[in-house]
Design a protein around this motif. Structure first.
Motif, PDB file in Angstrom:
ATOM      1  N   MET B 343      39.600  76.471   2.365  1.00 66.39           N
ATOM      2  CA  MET B 343      39.120  75.474   3.334  1.00 66.39           C
ATOM      3  C   MET B 343      40.198  74.462   3.661  1.00 66.39           C
ATOM      4  O   MET B 343      40.049  73.689   4.604  1.00 66.39           O
ATOM      5  CB  MET B 343      37.930  74.712   2.742  1.00 66.39           C
ATOM      6  N   LEU B 344      41.243  74.419   2.816  1.00 62.26           N
ATOM      7  CA  LEU B 344      42.252  73.377   2.965  1.00 62.26           C
ATOM      8  C   LEU B 344      43.486  73.942   3.643  1.00 62.26           C
ATOM      9  O   LEU B 344      43.932  75.034   3.294  1.00 62.26           O
ATOM     10  CB  LEU B 344      42.638  72.830   1.586  1.00 62.26           C
ATOM     11  N   PRO B 345      44.049  73.214   4.598  1.00 67.36           N
ATOM     12  CA  PRO B 345      45.285  73.686   5.212  1.00 67.36           C
ATOM     13  C   PRO B 345      46.383  73.739   4.148  1.00 67.36           C
ATOM     14  O   PRO B 345      46.399  72.929   3.231  1.00 67.36           O
ATOM     15  CB  PRO B 345      45.589  72.613   6.254  1.00 67.36           C
ATOM     16  N   ALA B 346      47.285  74.714   4.282  1.00 69.49           N
ATOM     17  CA  ALA B 346      48.303  74.920   3.249  1.00 69.49           C
ATOM     18  C   ALA B 346      49.089  73.645   2.989  1.00 69.49           C
ATOM     19  O   ALA B 346      49.424  73.336   1.851  1.00 69.49           O
ATOM     20  CB  ALA B 346      49.237  76.056   3.653  1.00 69.49           C
ATOM     21  N   HIS B 347      49.362  72.868   4.036  1.00 67.28           N
ATOM     22  CA  HIS B 347      50.234  71.714   3.843  1.00 67.28           C
ATOM     23  C   HIS B 347      49.531  70.562   3.132  1.00 67.28           C
ATOM     24  O   HIS B 347      50.170  69.596   2.752  1.00 67.28           O
ATOM     25  CB  HIS B 347      50.826  71.259   5.187  1.00 67.28           C
ATOM     26  N   LEU B 348      48.206  70.651   2.976  1.00 67.76           N
ATOM     27  CA  LEU B 348      47.498  69.589   2.244  1.00 67.76           C
ATOM     28  C   LEU B 348      46.695  70.152   1.085  1.00 67.76           C
ATOM     29  O   LEU B 348      45.799  69.506   0.556  1.00 67.76           O
ATOM     30  CB  LEU B 348      46.548  68.843   3.188  1.00 67.76           C
ATOM     31  N   ARG B 349      47.045  71.365   0.667  1.00 74.09           N
ATOM     32  CA  ARG B 349      46.181  72.018  -0.318  1.00 74.09           C
ATOM     33  C   ARG B 349      46.193  71.289  -1.662  1.00 74.09           C
ATOM     34  O   ARG B 349      45.149  71.105  -2.283  1.00 74.09           O
ATOM     35  CB  ARG B 349      46.584  73.477  -0.500  1.00 74.09           C
TER      36      ARG B 349
END
Lengths: 321, 406
Positions: B343-349
């Motif tokens: 659910m989380l974008p890779a850059h904010l995982r």
């Protein structure tokens, strides 16, 4: 880095780290020779007029009360906590292992084992009543992880005359500030028995506070007397208690020894200003002694005077009367 | 909604649902955790003995210090997670956490008998753990195609738990072999921890897919904005809500002990029972989660927990409670990360997982206070019944909220 080189680096690291670990362990093993398993002392050192204690090497030893700087007469059993009274002794022995256990060993006048009770946890306090009838002890039982702060104390009482042992007294009906009290987090530690072998004092902790409790062994009930008093020790004449009072939140200066006069309920700080984390023992009717920083110290029980070092490299002091 | 952004970077091919293969990066991270847990549990196992018998300290002092360090750990976890995203260097931040904890082993020796210094070392060790957890889970979730996440986390958690079970055995082997030299335990533990850091440095890769457009925002504000995503917000709320009615393990063991039926000296074995069940169940339950859906398995794990509470109120069977407790961890710990990861974008995982983990940890802390109070007022059986009922209600609520994402 290619996989082969990476593997070579890993193997080299394994060799270096494994070598360092094994080397240090081997050095440490030679430095601290394995402690000899406990054996009953051949010559009985338990004679009136002696000061018994646990040496830094972990063995019970004694010196004359009149010459405490004498070379100790060793040869006693190996104990982590020791107490004696009326010819009977209690010796708590830690058994480190994946499961920490402690043995409470009861010894007779010639330091021969008469009873052994297997307990959970780590030795903390041991006390024998003056007559030698009632033995009590406290162990720490830790949870799974220090980072969760999960541990509790288990305090037990053994009546050596009947052989009846309670391994955890926390089910004793408790009256707190005058009201019957129930809580899951009740912990007891540091028992001291009166001369009648029935009345006893101890610490109870619940809800983040500690209290001094007075217990009645025969009627199996206890009530709190006052707040903030730990590890009481009753004077030989039964009129005064010396206890640890929490005076600071700083873990390095947490407790100060205080005297409580049971007739007036007045408390007096003792002259020892350093934090003492021990259940004191009475050297005589006017002086208490305790372990601090690896040595046994004594201080007058009335707040006067100054602490003096009694025995170097010792703990668990007890005077044989 | 961000699933497209979470495709694994290490060229993972589409795989069959029956595949047992787990990407090398996950195995490497599992090996790091295994080795690190041997090291940290070695210390955990002997520390109470060392402090009380060797130094003559009182454990109560550490109980007091311990409460203070929770807030610090939570802040460090959030800050570390955000830095990992901002620098795009999850491996670096995880490595700092592993390295800090390794140094703490030697610092324990240096601290000697000073309570203040020992407290500081223990706090630093926990800070290291706080730093490394979220980047490590982010690395796992970025190394696996989304359909294999449950199994991957299962494999990682099984390896981690295996290390935790080995640690005490190694510690007491060293203690026995050296005749009770605690410093040797700390030095061996340090060497093992350094090996863990080396494994991380050499074998773990930090997947960094090329960024499509301009560099996306990674500020704390952007992290907070993650909660605007309805799916992730629901997961956070559900995890925190369920955390509030989850009993801490210590209480469960205390209740089992009060039920009696086993020698007091076996009390410290209870956590090992839970860990063993967790170890055996982590992989199969993770695979099940990939097939049946992770949310249903996560919720089913809480059903196991309700069952454990009911057994505890009723017949009090020891083995049943420990197995159910282990099953609960197998169905929730890694599975929750597998639910939230995609659910989380890779850059904010990393930041997102840190947020989720901190929320859950805070809720569990509150639950202990809550349960302690209920137990005091009404007694243990009633307290358990309240927790079980609370779990059931929260579970029903959670199901209706997250059903869409099942």
């Amino acid at each position: 880095m290619t996989p082969v080189r990476r593997l070579l680096v890993l193997l080299a690291a394994l060799a270096v780290l494994g070598g360092a670990a094994a080397g240090y362990a081997a050095w440490a093993a030679r430095r601290d020779p394995a402690p000899v398993q406990e054996e009953a002392g051949r010559e009985s050192a338990l004679r009136p007029g002696r000061l018994m204690f646990r040496t830094a090497a972990g063995r019970v030893a004694g010196v004359p009360l009149t010459a405490t700087s004498a070379v100790p007469e060793a040869g006693g059993p190996a104990c982590d906590r020791f107490s004696t009274g009326g010819g009977t002794s209690i010796c708590l022995v830690a058994r480190p292992g994946p499961v920490a256990t402690t043995h409470a060993v009861i010894l007779d006048r010639s330091m021969r084992e008469t009873r052994r009770i297997k307990l959970a946890g780590i030795p903390n306090r041991a006390r024998m009543s003056q007559s030698g009838r009632m033995a009590s002890w406290t162990v720490f039982v830790t949870g799974d992880s220090y980072s969760e702060g999960g541990f509790s104390t288990w305090t037990g009482i053994l009546d050596t005359r009947t052989g009846y042992a309670v391994t955890n007294i926390e089910d004793i009906p408790l009256t707190l500030n005058g009201r019957r009290y129930h809580a899951p987090d009740v912990n007891y530690w540091g028992v001291t028995f009166a001369a009648d072998d029935n009345r006893f004092y101890a610490t109870v902790a619940t809800g983040g506070k500690t209290y001094l409790v007075e217990g009645d062994y025969g009627r199996w009930q206890a009530r709190t007397l006052r707040e903030n008093a730990e590890c009481p020790s009753l004077s030989p004449d039964g009129t005064r208690l010396v206890f640890k009072k929490r005076v600071s939140a700083d873990p390095a200066r947490m407790w100060r020894l205080h005297l409580l006069d049971l007739a007036t309920m007045r408390e007096t700080p003792l002259a020892e200003r350093a934090s003492v984390d021990d259940q004191v023992a009475w050297l005589d009717g006017r002086t208490v002694m305790y372990g601090r920083a690896g040595d046994v110290w004594s201080v007058p029980a009335d707040g006067s005077g100054a602490p003096t070092r009694l025995v170097r490299g010792a703990s668990s002091p007890v005077a044989v009367r | 909604m961000y699933i497209s952004a979470s495709r694994a970077a290490d060229g993972a091919r589409p795989r069959s649902r029956l595949s047992f293969a787990v990407p090398g990066n996950v195995l490497a991270l599992g090996a790091v955790s295994l080795v690190t847990d041997i090291s940290s549990e070695m210390v955990t196992a002997v520390l109470p003995l060392y402090l009380t018998l060797s130094l003559g300290l009182n454990l109560l002092q550490f109980g007091l210090l311990d409460g203070l360090s929770f807030g610090v750990t939570a802040l460090v976890r959030l800050a570390g997670g955000n830095l990992a995203d901002r620098w795009r260097r999850r491996k670096l931040v995880a490595g700092l956490g592993y390295g800090l904890s390794a140094l703490c082993r030697l610092a324990l020796l240096a601290a000697g008998g000073s309570v203040t210094a020992l407290g500081a070392v223990i706090a630093a060790d926990r800070t290291g753990k706080g730093l490394r957890t979220a980047p490590r889970d982010a690395l796992i979730s970025l190394s696996v195609p989304p359909d294999g996440l449950g199994q991957a986390f299962g494999v990682h958690r099984a390896m981690d738990t295996f290390g935790a079970l080995l640690g005490p055995l190694v510690a007491f082997a060293v203690l026995t072999g050296t005749g009770g030299a605690y410093d040797a335990v700390f030095v061996v533990s340090f060497c093992v921890a350094v090996l863990g850091v080396l494994l991380l440095l050499m074998y773990v890769r930090d997947p960094r897919p090329p960024l499509p457009g301009p560099r996306p925002a990674t500020s704390p504000r952007a992290v907070a904005a993650l909660l605007r995503d309805a799916a992730f917000r629901r997961v956070c709320v559900v995890a925190a809500l369920l955390g509030l009615v989850t009993l801490s393990d210590a209480f469960v063991y205390l209740l089992l002990q009060k039920r009696g039926g086993f020698g007091a000296e076996y009390f410290p074995l209870l956590p090992l029972g839970t860990a063993a069940a967790y170890l055996l169940l982590a992989v199969p339950v993770g695979r099940l989660a990939d097939r049946l859906g992770r949310v249903p398995v996560f919720l089913a794990g809480h059903v196991a927990l309700i069952a454990a509470y009911l057994v505890l109120i009723g017949p009090g069977w020891l083995v049943a409670v420990l197995v159910l407790q282990g099953a609960f961890y197998a169905a929730t710990d890694g599975v929750l990360m597998a639910v939230a990861g995609p659910m989380l974008p890779a850059h904010l995982r990393t930041s997102g997982l840190a947020l989720l983990q901190t929320g859950q940890a805070g809720a569990r802390l509150l639950s202990s206070i809550l349960f302690g109070a209920v137990w005091t007022v009404w007694g243990s059986a009633q307290g358990l019944a309240v927790m079980a009922a609370g779990l059931a209600v929260c579970l029903l609520g959670a199901w209706s909220v997250v059903r869409r994402h099942a």
